[in-house]
Design an enzyme around this catalytic site. Structure first.
Site, PDB file in Angstrom:
ATOM      1  N   GLY A 242     -59.954 -52.887 -47.386  1.00 28.98           N
ATOM      2  CA  GLY A 242     -61.163 -52.597 -48.227  1.00 28.98           C
ATOM      3  C   GLY A 242     -62.569 -52.754 -47.801  1.00 28.98           C
ATOM      4  NE  ARG A 243     -63.194 -58.718 -49.078  1.00 29.25           N
ATOM      5  CZ  ARG A 243     -62.558 -60.027 -49.392  1.00 29.25           C
ATOM      6  NH1 ARG A 243     -61.892 -60.314 -48.724  1.00 29.25           N
ATOM      7  NH2 ARG A 243     -62.358 -60.328 -50.464  1.00 29.25           N
ATOM      8  CE1 TYR A 362     -68.841 -51.335 -52.947  1.00 24.71           C
ATOM      9  CE2 TYR A 362     -68.624 -50.042 -55.099  1.00 24.71           C
ATOM     10  CZ  TYR A 362     -69.017 -50.208 -53.787  1.00 24.71           C
ATOM     11  OH  TYR A 362     -69.557 -48.882 -53.206  1.00 24.71           O
ATOM     12  CD  GLU A 363     -63.302 -52.413 -51.956  1.00 23.86           C
ATOM     13  OE1 GLU A 363     -62.687 -52.739 -50.859  1.00 23.86           O
ATOM     14  OE2 GLU A 363     -63.482 -51.254 -52.236  1.00 23.86           O
ATOM     15  N   GLY A 364     -65.333 -58.009 -53.529  1.00 27.78           N
ATOM     16  CA  GLY A 364     -65.603 -59.358 -53.092  1.00 27.78           C
ATOM     17  C   GLY A 364     -67.252 -59.383 -52.838  1.00 27.78           C
TER      18      GLY A 364
END
Length: 380
Positions: A242-243, A362-364
């Site tokens: 996802g990153r 988002y997503e970390g």
């Protein structure tokens, strides 16, 4: 090392660029103002194969590589990050998770309509007290024999109101810590599953972000993804991919802002000449171009690592960390180059600046990316 895109990659990039200009650009400001989800555009993106870019064609996907996905994400994000995040979540988090870890029955039932764009997916990890600390899941799934009883709250869920299929991370055995976490497939409409109001956000206002409530939701046993206790590993590996998608989104936002700033600098005159002829502006453009190109190389490196089977945990974290910082820095610069016009919606750069901020979160968060990177290099 070959830095040249293949003819197929160029065709994919150009198709995404044309779609973004002809379909996403008209109405993008209005959608942002009204926080309007682009339903008809999502359907068109599905028809073009953008909703299941990397999924095997036997499950309704396009069967393309991660480089292709990155190129699509960049082009969409130049124009409308609200649309591109829908694509990112559906591809990186939902379709990937099901294809990599789901059973054949789960793939046939859920992956196929997701990859074709017939249905939309959501990934449910974040909680009010378990955002960056993903091991501290308060959502529980109690084993009741032939089903799990799901209770808890998930927040900041992209596609939260529009999704049909939700991948939910929940704690099944608290004593086992991260090894007591599982991932489940939940369908909209299941009894006890409620969707809260849409969040009123700074950026990506056209995307659909909600809090979700699960109150004694009966999830069939066959809807658990992977072996018992594999949910945390599933979530972390899925987020690594996802990153790459979010890094590509950040890259696109930065590139879009740069292109607008470059064009404006050649048209706007001050002190008797185009402002691009003033060193103060020319140097800004030079910094933008250089740092965006560096971000692009990191994003492509991460995508290539995934395609050739290398571990991409570190490279995806590096790409997201750097690209998101570049997006934030240079969308601000694009507004500055536009001067007062940069503060006005019709010039687009103020929206790109607002959209850029979420890529650091988002997503970390950026801080989490530094943890991932530092742990990786200290293990070497």
């Amino acid at each position: 090392m070959n830095f040249k895109l293949s003819e197929e990659h160029i065709m994919i990039r150009d198709a995404a660029r044309e779609f973004a200009k002809t379909e996403l650009l008209p109405g993008v400001i209005e959608r942002d103002n009204k926080q309007e989800f682009p339903d008809s555009l999502v359907k068109k993106m599905g028809e073009l194969g953008f909703m299941g870019v990397m999924v095997d064609p036997k499950y309704g996907g396009s069967g393309m590589d991660t480089i292709s996905y990155v190129l699509i994400m960049e082009e969409l994000s130049k124009i409308d990050a609200s649309a591109s995040v829908i694509v990112s979540v559906n591809n990186s988090l939902v379709c990937y998770g099901l294809e990599a870890y789901g059973t054949e029955a789960q793939k046939e039932t859920y992956l196929t309509p997701l990859a074709s764009g017939e249905k939309i997916g959501a990934f449910c990890l974040s909680e009010p007290e378990a955002g960056s600390d993903a091991t501290s899941q308060r959502t529980t799934a109690i084993d009741k024999g032939d089903y799990y009883l799901l209770n808890g709250t998930k927040n900041w869920i992209t596609n939260g109101g529009r999704a049909d299929i939700y991948l939910v991370i929940a704690q099944t055995d608290k004593e086992k810590g991260s090894h007591g976490i599982n991932a489940f497939i939940v369908e909209k409409g299941m009894k006890g599953f409620d969707i809260g109001p849409k969040e009123d956000k700074l950026g990506i206002r056209g995307s659909d972000t909600h809090t979700l409530q699960f109150n004694d939701v009966k999830v069939p046993k066959e809807n658990r993804i992977g072996p018992n206790g594999s949910g945390f590993r599933f979530a972390m590996k899925t987020l690594s991919g996802g990153r790459i998608g979010i890094a590509a989104q950040a890259l696109g936002i930065a590139q879009g802002a740069y292109e607008l700033a470059l064009k404006y600098s050649k048209e706007r005159k001050a002190f008797g000449t185009e402002i691009s002829n003033h060193q103060a502006i020319a140097f800004k453009l030079a910094d933008m171009y250089t740092e965006i190109e560096a971000a692009r190389l990191l994003v492509m490196k991460a995508a290539n690592d995934k395609d050739i089977g290398n571990n991409y945990d570190r490279s995806s974290a590096m790409a997201k960390l750097y690209a998101s910082d570049v997006a934030m820095k240079h969308t601000v610069e694009a507004v500055q180059i536009h001067g007062g016009n940069g503060f006005v919606k019709e010039y687009h750069v103020e929206r790109l600046m607002r959209d850029a901020k979420i890529t650091q979160i988002y997503e970390g968060t950026s801080e989490i990316q530094k943890i991932v990177i530092s742990r990786s290099i200290l293990r070497d």
